[in-house]
Scaffold this motif. Structure first.
Motif, PDB file in Angstrom:
ATOM      1  N   ALA A 163      88.696  15.719 -81.133  1.00  0.00           N
ATOM      2  CA  ALA A 163      87.402  15.306 -81.625  1.00  0.00           C
ATOM      3  C   ALA A 163      87.379  14.014 -82.419  1.00  0.00           C
ATOM      4  N   PHE A 165      83.551  17.093 -90.618  1.00  0.00           N
ATOM      5  CA  PHE A 165      84.344  16.691 -89.697  1.00  0.00           C
ATOM      6  C   PHE A 165      85.785  16.798 -89.595  1.00  0.00           C
ATOM      7  N   ARG A 167      90.439   8.890 -86.455  1.00  0.00           N
ATOM      8  CA  ARG A 167      89.259   9.916 -86.031  1.00  0.00           C
ATOM      9  C   ARG A 167      87.939   9.370 -86.082  1.00  0.00           C
ATOM     10  N   ALA A 205      88.523  18.277 -87.412  1.00  0.00           N
ATOM     11  CA  ALA A 205      89.388  17.270 -86.638  1.00  0.00           C
ATOM     12  C   ALA A 205      90.921  18.014 -87.054  1.00  0.00           C
ATOM     13  N   LEU A 240      91.088  10.119 -92.023  1.00  0.00           N
ATOM     14  CA  LEU A 240      90.445  10.163 -90.962  1.00  0.00           C
ATOM     15  C   LEU A 240      90.370   8.865 -90.243  1.00  0.00           C
TER      16      LEU A 240
END
Length: 389
Positions: free
Chosen positions: A239, A229, A265, A233, A262
């Protein structure tokens, strides 16, 4: 014996409210409407302050009893379980079916029912294998010991067809193995709750929401998901990833998300009791597990029309054959997972109506319960026939 109403004792040693626990809850409730009685016997987890499975069953008005257990092996657990088996016999001496859902319960049930071995009709033993977790030497040893014990059971139920060959290789006669798929109490999409949750989490209206719903443990392979991810991202600013669940790897996974930058996110939401809102908010469910049986989260997402990206393990490939927008990846393949996430972002948003229809037709709690009632009756009728002869 055609109108026989079996009494099933569901025995479970639980470490929280995960997939197998929710299957047991659904089965315990549905059996009463499918021609059987059922009582949930939860073995106290002495390592935990709360007994979620027993507490929720009791709150919902289910027939539920918490068995004492103060250590790894506790004689009081054996005595309490044996007492439940004896009390569940009917006036004619017909025994209950003792149905276990994990290796610890299998161990206690075997010993408790041996106490009744003098009985003219000993209680049949059934075990459902929800899936094996073998991420360590200790867990692999537990699995071997469990298989050795389960060879003595009257029937073994698998939730994924691939488990059948393994049991046969372990010496279990195929005549004792049944394949009964998991069933669920259908979650219903909740648009208003999903909107409120989106606002609470500050997720943009046009963001694409991926969700991983799982126990945070090594076999779920969520570290690979975070890394895949992170790559996506960096290229796709809209996302978002929700991680729903708890478990021994939570701190490690949160630290990994932080190291991958992250923080804004990825949302670690812990255990949730608003899963219809989670599924409604989700654009794709992602489950990169290294091992599974028939995961409830896949069934629940399908029931809520959520497209699924998941590893090709257990019964997941067979389930997603019936989905219009499901996609499987090889287990442990980070590049394939990253590609699947990218493809999901590039495609128009959609709901998987075909997946919903399949789950509603084949994987309801009542359908599961009917299959178990047929198994219970078969075992009890065989007991009756042997007794009569």
């Amino acid at each position: 014996m055609n109108e026989l109403r079996p009494f099933a004792l569901q025995v479970r040693s639980s470490a929280g409210l995960y997939g197998a626990d929710r299957v047991v809850l659904a089965l315990n409730r549905a059996l009463d409407r499918s021609g059987a009685r059922s009582r949930l016997l939860s073995i106290n987890n002495y390592r935990m302050s709360e007994q979620a499975l027993h507490d929720i069953a009791s709150t919902r008005g289910q027939d539920a009893v918490l068995l004492p257990c103060r250590g790894r092996v506790d004689a009081s657990t054996i005595g309490a379980l044996a007492a439940q088996v004896g009390a569940a016999r009917d006036r004619a001496g017909l025994p209950p079916v003792v149905h276990v859902h994990d290796y610890k319960s299998a161990f206690y049930a075997w010993i408790a029912t041996r106490r009744e071995h003098h009985a003219a009709a000993p209680a049949p033993l059934v075990a459902t294998l929800h899936g094996w977790v073998e991420g360590s030497t200790a867990l692999r040893l537990y699995t071997r010991l469990e298989l050795a014990l389960l060879r003595r059971f009257d029937a073994l139920v698998v939730v994924a067809a691939e488990q059948i060959d393994r049991l046969a290789r372990a010496g279990v006669p195929r005549s004792r193995i049944r394949h009964i798929g998991n069933g669920i109490e259908y979650p219903v999409r909740d648009e208003s709750a999903a909107t409120a949750l989106r606002t609470q989490l500050r997720i943009a209206p046009d963001a694409h929401v991926f969700s991983a719903v799982a126990r945070l443990s090594s076999e779920k392979n969520l570290a690979m998901l975070l890394r895949a991810f992170a790559c996506v991202a960096n290229r796709q600013p809209l996302a978002v990833l929700l991680v729903v669940g708890d478990g021994p790897e939570r701190e490690e996974l949160e630290a990994l998300a932080h190291s991958l930058a992250l923080n804004d996110r990825v949302h670690f939401l812990g255990m949730r009791h608003d899963m219809p809102a989670i599924y409604t908010l989700t654009d794709h469910l992602v489950l990169p597990s290294l091992t599974e049986g028939m995961p409830l989260v896949v069934l629940e997402a399908m029931a809520c029309e959520v497209p699924v990206i998941a590893s090709a393990v257990g019964d997941i490939p067979r389930l997603l054959e019936h989905a219009a927008h499901g996609r499987t990846i090889p287990p442990g393949d980070a590049a394939a997972l990253e590609s699947a996430l990218e493809a999901a972002l590039a495609a128009p948003r959609t709901r998987d109506v075909a997946a919903r229809d399949h789950v509603r037709e084949r994987h309801g709690a009542q359908a599961m319960a009917a299959d178990y009632v047929a198994l219970y009756r078969d075992l009890l009728e065989k007991r009756h026939a042997r007794r009569a002869s």
